[in-house]
Every structure is written in structure tokens, then in C-alpha cells.
Design a protein around this motif. Structure first.
Motif, PDB file in Angstrom:
ATOM      1  N   PHE A 291       0.843  -1.194   0.000  1.00 14.42           N
ATOM      2  CA  PHE A 291       0.000   0.000   0.000  1.00 14.42           C
ATOM      3  C   PHE A 291       0.882   1.250   0.000  1.00 14.42           C
ATOM      4  N   THR A 292       1.856   1.288   0.894  1.00 13.43           N
ATOM      5  CA  THR A 292       2.727   2.460   0.996  1.00 13.43           C
ATOM      6  C   THR A 292       3.642   2.592  -0.224  1.00 13.43           C
ATOM      7  N   GLU A 293       4.035   1.464  -0.806  1.00 10.33           N
ATOM      8  CA  GLU A 293       4.859   1.511  -2.022  1.00 10.33           C
ATOM      9  C   GLU A 293       4.094   2.127  -3.185  1.00 10.33           C
ATOM     10  N   ARG A 294       2.825   1.740  -3.353  1.00  7.48           N
ATOM     11  CA  ARG A 294       2.030   2.294  -4.449  1.00  7.48           C
ATOM     12  C   ARG A 294       1.753   3.780  -4.212  1.00  7.48           C
ATOM     13  N   LEU A 295       1.574   4.170  -2.978  1.00  6.72           N
ATOM     14  CA  LEU A 295       1.392   5.580  -2.661  1.00  6.72           C
ATOM     15  C   LEU A 295       2.639   6.393  -3.041  1.00  6.72           C
ATOM     16  N   ALA A 296       3.795   5.849  -2.700  1.00  3.32           N
ATOM     17  CA  ALA A 296       5.060   6.537  -3.022  1.00  3.32           C
ATOM     18  C   ALA A 296       5.237   6.689  -4.538  1.00  3.32           C
ATOM     19  N   GLU A 297       4.844   5.642  -5.285  1.00  6.20           N
ATOM     20  CA  GLU A 297       4.947   5.693  -6.750  1.00  6.20           C
ATOM     21  C   GLU A 297       4.012   6.753  -7.321  1.00  6.20           C
TER      22      GLU A 297
END
Length: 302
Positions: A291-297
Motif C-alpha cells: 500500500f505504501t509503495e504504491r502511494l510513493a509511486e
């Protein structure tokens, strides 16, 4: 023991499966289809299709075999326990874990893990979901409260019914908003065309979701949702209804979406009154790594 039904068509019209569902409320249309395929539903002693158009005078026999009872066993599965006392457990359920056993998921569930962790779980009428007072979907991550005794179960269920507890979710959704917050008040019931889905329908149960827009990106937004009611798939259905389906949702969202392990929906905050002390307890957990990885992207693409 099998249950046998003998139905006669008088003035009714329409499809065979709809007719049977109207007469035997315990049978879903999915179950009726299975029984027809297994030749346990016969029309005038013959097998007919689900879509068969019933006719006045038709004699329909229905045989419903007894389903084997679910045997719920303890399994040594790691749990992320956020809080525990003599009455309740608060657990951070990972994405991909089913909450309790069912026909399609007899084991490897949260309940199986809880039974290994403790023998103190409130009994349930069905037997297969001890301790469970509310659920989140298999591919939704986050916080759940679990009752360890009947006193706690009654207290937590009353809090859910009176809407006095707190449940706050994070979701990455498709599209951008003009408003910063809103309220979705739309009744939810079973989708008439697809029994696996829920939908906003006129005769559905009341459902209310509050939402607030936290951040907006190119083609996506991060929102928080607070539940006032707890219908099946409520947030997913409501957000899709207003044109902002949850990213990654295989049931209510578009195919062209963020890649992940299902819907990007996380039960972030849970608050309730401790059943014995009436002390307010509130917990917050971060969303999973994906979830946090996709937000960062998404932030990088702004």
C-alpha cells in the motif's frame, strides 16, 4: 438428513431459479443452480435449465442434502496482536487472510489462528466463528476486535449496533474529487445479476459511509472512510457507486488499475469501549508495505 420440498406452480411466472428462491428463502440462486446441475431439482420428473420458464401446473421437487458441518481446528499461524486483555483481542489482519472458515475456505483463517493462540474465545451460534463480532474482507488489511467471552461479545455487538465504536479506513481510489469530504447514504443489498456482488439497491439495508480526501494524484486519490453502518463490501460498493472504485478491486473496480494483491483498502483505526471497564480504547496501524509503495509511486508521478 436431506430436506425435501414439493412445489406447484399456480399463477407464478418467470425463471425456475427465481421461483424456487421465492419459495425457499434459505436457498440462494447460486445454491439452486448447483442443485439443478446435480439433478436434485426436477420439473415434472425431468431436469431443466436454470432459465427454464415455469408454467402453470408444473410440479417441482427439490432435494437439499445436508452440508457437512465445518470442523474448525487450531492452526499455528502467526498473528499480529496489537492489544489483548481478559475480554478482547485486537489483531492486525494481513491482506489475503479470510476471517473465519466457510465452504470455500475451511482452514488457514484468522479463526484457526486465534484458536491456536487462546482457548478463551466467545462462542458463536454458528460454531465456526468463535470470537468474531465483525469482519473485513479477505483482501482488506487492518484492525479487528475479537471477543474472548460472552460478556465481551454482547458489549461489542451492542457498540456496533449503536454506532458508538470507531472504524476508520484508508483507501486508494480511482479518479480525483472536487470536494474535500462527503457522505454516502445509499442502501446496499445483493446484486440482482451477480449473487457474488453487493450493490446499491432500492430495497437494500441502510448504509452510510463518511469520506474525506487526504491527497490527490494523477488519476488516483487517497481517502479516509468512516463507517456508520457495516454492510458487506460497504466501502467498496459505496465508492464505486460515486464513481471512485477502490484501486485493485477485482469485483467492483476497472481492470486497468494499480497492481497489487487485491483492493487497496486498510482498516487503519479501531476504537471501542472496553467491555468491563468502559474505558475507551483506540488503536491505529499503518497499511501494509504494498500500500505504501504504491502511494510513493503515485507521489513520484505528480
Amino acid at each position: 438428513m436431506e430436506k425435501n420440498y414439493e412445489l406447484k406452480v399456480n399463477t407464478e411466472q418467470g425463471r425456475l431459479d427465481k421461483f424456487i428462491a421465492s419459495k425457499i428463502s434459505s436457498l440462494s440462486r447460486t445454491r439452486i443452480k448447483e442443485l439443478i446441475q446435480d439433478e436434485r431439482i426436477m420439473v415434472n420428473h425431468k431436469k431443466e435449465k436454470v432459465s427454464y420458464k415455469i408454467q402453470t401446473g408444473d410440479q417441482i421437487s427439490v432435494t437439499v442434502p445436508q452440508l457437512a458441518p465445518l470442523v474448525v481446528t487450531a492452526e499455528n499461524i502467526a498473528l499480529d496482536i496489537i492489544y489483548e486483555d481478559e475480554d478482547v483481542i485486537v489483531v492486525n489482519k494481513p491482506q489475503g487472510m479470510v476471517v473465519h472458515p466457510a465452504a470455500g475456505h475451511p482452514n488457514h483463517t484468522l479463526v484457526n489462528a486465534l484458536l491456536y493462540h487462546t482457548k478463551d474465545l466467545a462462542s458463536s451460534p454458528e460454531g465456526f466463528r468463535p470470537g468474531i463480532v465483525h469482519r473485513i474482507d479477505k483482501d482488506t488489511s487492518g484492525l479487528l476486535m475479537v471477543a474472548k467471552n460472552q460478556k465481551a461479545r454482547i458489549s461489542l455487538e451492542k457498540q456496533l449496533a449503536s454506532k458508538s465504536n470507531k472504524r476508520l479506513y484508508l483507501a486508494i481510489v480511482h479518479g480525483n474529487f472536487n470536494e474535500q469530504s462527503g457522505l454516502i447514504d445509499a442502501p446496499i443489498g445483493r446484486d440482482r445479476l451477480n449473487r457474488k456482488k453487493m450493490a446499491v439497491v432500492d430495497n437494500g439495508k441502510p448504509a452510510i459511509t463518511h469520506f474525506a480526501v487526504l491527497e490527490q494524484f494523477k488519476g488516483y486519490s487517497l481517502v479516509s472512510c468512516q463507517l456508520e453502518t457495516g454492510r458487506t463490501h460497504q466501502i467498496r460498493v459505496h465508492l464505486a457507486y460515486i464513481g471512485h472504485p477502490v484501486a485493485g478491486d477485482p469485483l467492483y473496480g476497472p481492470k486497468n488499475t494499480l497492481q497489487g494483491n487485491g483492493q487497496f483498502l486498510h482498516a487503519q483505526v479501531l476504537g471501542f469501549m472496553q467491555p468491563s471497564t468502559d474505558k475507551w480504547l483506540e488503536f491505529k496501524v499503518a497499511p501494509p508495505t504494498i500500500f505504501t509503495e504504491r502511494l510513493a509511486e503515485l507521489k513520484e508521478k505528480m
